[in-house]
Design an enzyme around this catalytic site. Structure first.
Site, PDB file in Angstrom:
ATOM      1  N   LEU A 141      64.760 -25.536  10.147  1.00 49.75           N
ATOM      2  CA  LEU A 141      63.539 -24.726  10.136  1.00 49.75           C
ATOM      3  C   LEU A 141      63.802 -23.269  10.498  1.00 49.75           C
ATOM      4  O   LEU A 141      62.890 -22.512  10.807  1.00 49.75           O
ATOM      5  CB  LEU A 141      62.498 -25.357  11.062  1.00 49.75           C
ATOM      6  CG  LEU A 141      62.197 -26.823  10.735  1.00 49.75           C
ATOM      7  CD1 LEU A 141      61.192 -27.380  11.711  1.00 49.75           C
ATOM      8  CD2 LEU A 141      61.706 -27.001   9.316  1.00 49.75           C
ATOM      9  N   CYS A 142      65.061 -22.883  10.463  1.00 48.25           N
ATOM     10  CA  CYS A 142      65.496 -21.535  10.808  1.00 48.25           C
ATOM     11  C   CYS A 142      65.304 -20.599   9.606  1.00 48.25           C
ATOM     12  O   CYS A 142      65.673 -20.941   8.486  1.00 48.25           O
ATOM     13  CB  CYS A 142      66.972 -21.629  11.190  1.00 48.25           C
ATOM     14  SG  CYS A 142      67.722 -20.100  11.696  1.00 48.25           S
ATOM     15  N   HIS A 143      64.729 -19.424   9.846  1.00 46.38           N
ATOM     16  CA  HIS A 143      64.522 -18.458   8.764  1.00 46.38           C
ATOM     17  C   HIS A 143      65.823 -17.746   8.395  1.00 46.38           C
ATOM     18  O   HIS A 143      66.590 -17.378   9.278  1.00 46.38           O
ATOM     19  CB  HIS A 143      63.527 -17.384   9.198  1.00 46.38           C
ATOM     20  CG  HIS A 143      62.150 -17.900   9.421  1.00 46.38           C
ATOM     21  ND1 HIS A 143      61.767 -18.533  10.579  1.00 46.38           N
ATOM     22  CD2 HIS A 143      61.052 -17.898   8.620  1.00 46.38           C
ATOM     23  CE1 HIS A 143      60.501 -18.889  10.483  1.00 46.38           C
ATOM     24  NE2 HIS A 143      60.044 -18.532   9.321  1.00 46.38           N
TER      25      HIS A 143
ATOM     26  N   GLU B  57      71.451 -17.988  15.572  1.00 44.61           N
ATOM     27  CA  GLU B  57      72.645 -17.473  14.891  1.00 44.61           C
ATOM     28  C   GLU B  57      73.779 -17.266  15.908  1.00 44.61           C
ATOM     29  O   GLU B  57      74.942 -17.569  15.632  1.00 44.61           O
ATOM     30  CB  GLU B  57      72.319 -16.137  14.209  1.00 44.61           C
ATOM     31  CG  GLU B  57      71.553 -16.261  12.902  1.00 44.61           C
ATOM     32  CD  GLU B  57      70.065 -16.582  13.084  1.00 44.61           C
ATOM     33  OE1 GLU B  57      69.586 -16.625  14.240  1.00 44.61           O
ATOM     34  OE2 GLU B  57      69.386 -16.796  12.071  1.00 44.61           O
TER      35      GLU B  57
ATOM     36  N   ASP C 253      89.720 -27.662  16.951  1.00 46.78           N
ATOM     37  CA  ASP C 253      90.407 -28.130  15.738  1.00 46.78           C
ATOM     38  C   ASP C 253      91.879 -27.721  15.739  1.00 46.78           C
ATOM     39  O   ASP C 253      92.754 -28.520  15.393  1.00 46.78           O
ATOM     40  CB  ASP C 253      89.717 -27.563  14.495  1.00 46.78           C
ATOM     41  CG  ASP C 253      90.398 -28.023  13.202  1.00 46.78           C
ATOM     42  OD1 ASP C 253      90.638 -29.236  13.068  1.00 46.78           O
ATOM     43  OD2 ASP C 253      90.681 -27.181  12.337  1.00 46.78           O
TER      44      ASP C 253
END
Lengths: 157, 157, 157, 157, 157, 157
Positions: free
Chosen positions: E74-76, E113, E127
């Protein structure tokens, strides 16, 4: 440092463009794909049919321009307002020229978007013809002209 | 048609590779970026610091290789088993050479993946240095060698 | 070097897994999101309604697991065969636990895919509740257990 | 539950296909776009030119098939071995038919990939013609036939 | 409901930000990765070489910040104007701290973000070092400070 | 040509919108999925549980709307300001209706984003129920209403 993609600690960053003016920006780039005469002949012949190599390469290049910020680590995402790709067949030189024009109204330029579109369009030509000509070479991918932004107009001499 | 990316009706398709043997496939590609001596000097100097231009370009190229099927319309998705990118500084020619090796065990080759990685690595160099040298040119992006598959070994003469 | 993601020249590469055996691989990871009691209460209350925060976070985590190779530079692309995410509400500790299980038949493990799914699921919880609780903290994202491959079984003590 | 995308706790998951046999799988789907006769006429006329609407829609559909697992939450990533899209102009019904064939050798079917390709191809037609006909309708996107896997052959009656 | 990501029917939606003022927005986040002393030592040693673990993690984090809207349902989508990631080695605590700053001029904040960039940068460290230390733990991923927008300045106490 | 996606040479391009006014734009679309009564019954029953088919389809549709420019070749990237998807169960017609509203402040409309969201939401329903009903049909995906931009308000009659 002179390389603006590194901060004062020498670390890579996505440079701050938030204070820059929104200006109309244009970048025009070009590139070539060199091939066997027979390959060029096949592409030309095919152009009159439904599945045109260059028409598909054009679409690939346009779509790629929209993914530039996804591919180039420190490139800012930009809402492009126009992308146009044209091809020129240079039969005497056994090559195809690809020219891309990208425009935006933004705080940073669109050179990378245009170069990326040119490269991907040419690579799509390679992909579609590689079965007949593995030795094709992508040549001279470069900026031709740009305008907008603080650095203003630039034209390759 | 000789161009396998078009079917018998002349329409583009993602060609059937389902019947092909799974073989070990390798592609080696190269490309160059030509620049001003000062730009090359900046890159060399920067290499000893934290934010190395070529190290970032290498990462961009490796990541791009994994997105090739997303960018090239008729390219098959392939699970790559190795990607390796190395740079060579050719100071006398004012250019950097990028060489990419890609491997997979698959039903189709990895030339496009390796060419794409090379192109994006070089374009990342361009992006990071464009503020000081807009005129850089990407040159001679090409396949050097491939092996595996029905067509077997191929080496650029 | 002991860090296998660098080759003998010290350069990053996507390490060659082409010779590794295809084995059944499982990774189980966990992580937590710490929050205000009122926030936890809101999530619990909301669970009985149509738009369940945790159901959405689960979907986000599952989808993210499929994009892991796109996000983590040297991670191999892998066709996952199962992804399962479950949440546990630990009301006495004001936190939610997220556990992810990922499976594949492949030449390399799926720990990163499972950790990525856990992180994105927890960040989705943060996103959906941040208007009421900006101070939430994502905690202890870690591997719990793995099996398959040359290194075999591993269990967090 | 009869809906296999939910586990025994009623929670969504990407179902385990790791134990399923790798079989050759084919899915054929179709869909239509209904439009004004003038719009259909424009598309037909345009076919003889360089920028063919249907050729572009075909490319969009093929590329979309490769992104299906990115779009559909619980869909397994699959390496497609063939994608083919053909259009039929049904002038008497003022519509265009799109048929997609997708093939793979895998542990799960490719119906969703083929339906997604059909939908995106049709939506691309809409996008390219919307300036002259906003009222176009995408109709009857459906599976026509599938084979492979445990459930075997299925043919729409 | 207090959770703005659900509408009055209790259904999830991407909330309307169209009427919000465009303001300059900044988010600063942090997170840690805990590891064995030997692992930390390897990372420190490697820093002086070409393939620096933290330099690669920085690039991964920056690139991930640009994909946040792709990962968080639901992030713009937001055009970021700056992303900066720095690492601090806390040798006494056997951990590395990652701090991310993200800026934009937009109608909604950039906390997600910045958190996403921090998480992916830390996961990239995991990783690259997992072959020597599977037990590493990602800790305390959280917002440190934000400014801009209606809710104004926020600083973690 | 009347088809604006082709330039004066008949070649496809991403049309220039840089000179267009930024206006508030809304698109409302709808679509249906037709199914067996038993399938519809399963979906309704499942709604009261944690893993609601329609809640997941809603998330898939919202996420897809953000990827529209990635899928539709000549579609401009747009920062959406709102996406809302609602479902209506039409038990007497054995179908589910999906309605999507998308808003932005931009130089071009959001019809394609809304149609794409509707299509992907419906295809997600298909995916989650295909094990019990392979014959489901996606029907009547169409624009219902739009406003904003030079062409102004449009309402399906």
């Amino acid at each position: 440092t002179l390389l603006t993609h590194f901060n004062s600690s020498g670390e890579a960053h996505m440079v701050d463009v938030g204070h820059k003016a929104v200006t109309h920006r244009i970048a025009i780039t070009e590139g070539y794909i060199q091939m066997q005469p027979e390959t060029l002949h096949l592409i030309i012949t095919n152009q009159h049919k439904k599945g045109d190599v260059l028409a598909i390469a054009r679409i690939a290049g346009i779509m790629a321009s929209k993914k530039t910020a996804d591919l180039i680590p420190l490139c800012h995402p930009l809402p492009l307002t126009q992308v146009e790709i044209s091809f020129g067949i240079e039969a005497d030189k056994n090559r195809i020229r690809c020219q891309t024009t990208v425009k935006t109204n933004g705080q940073t330029g669109v050179e990378i978007e245009a170069l990326n579109a040119t490269q991907i369009a040419l690579l799509t030509v390679y992909d579609m013809c590689k079965a007949v000509d593995r030795g094709m070479v992508i040549q001279s991918v470069q900026l031709v002209e740009k305008s907008g932004g603080k650095s203003g107009h630039w034209l390759r001499e």
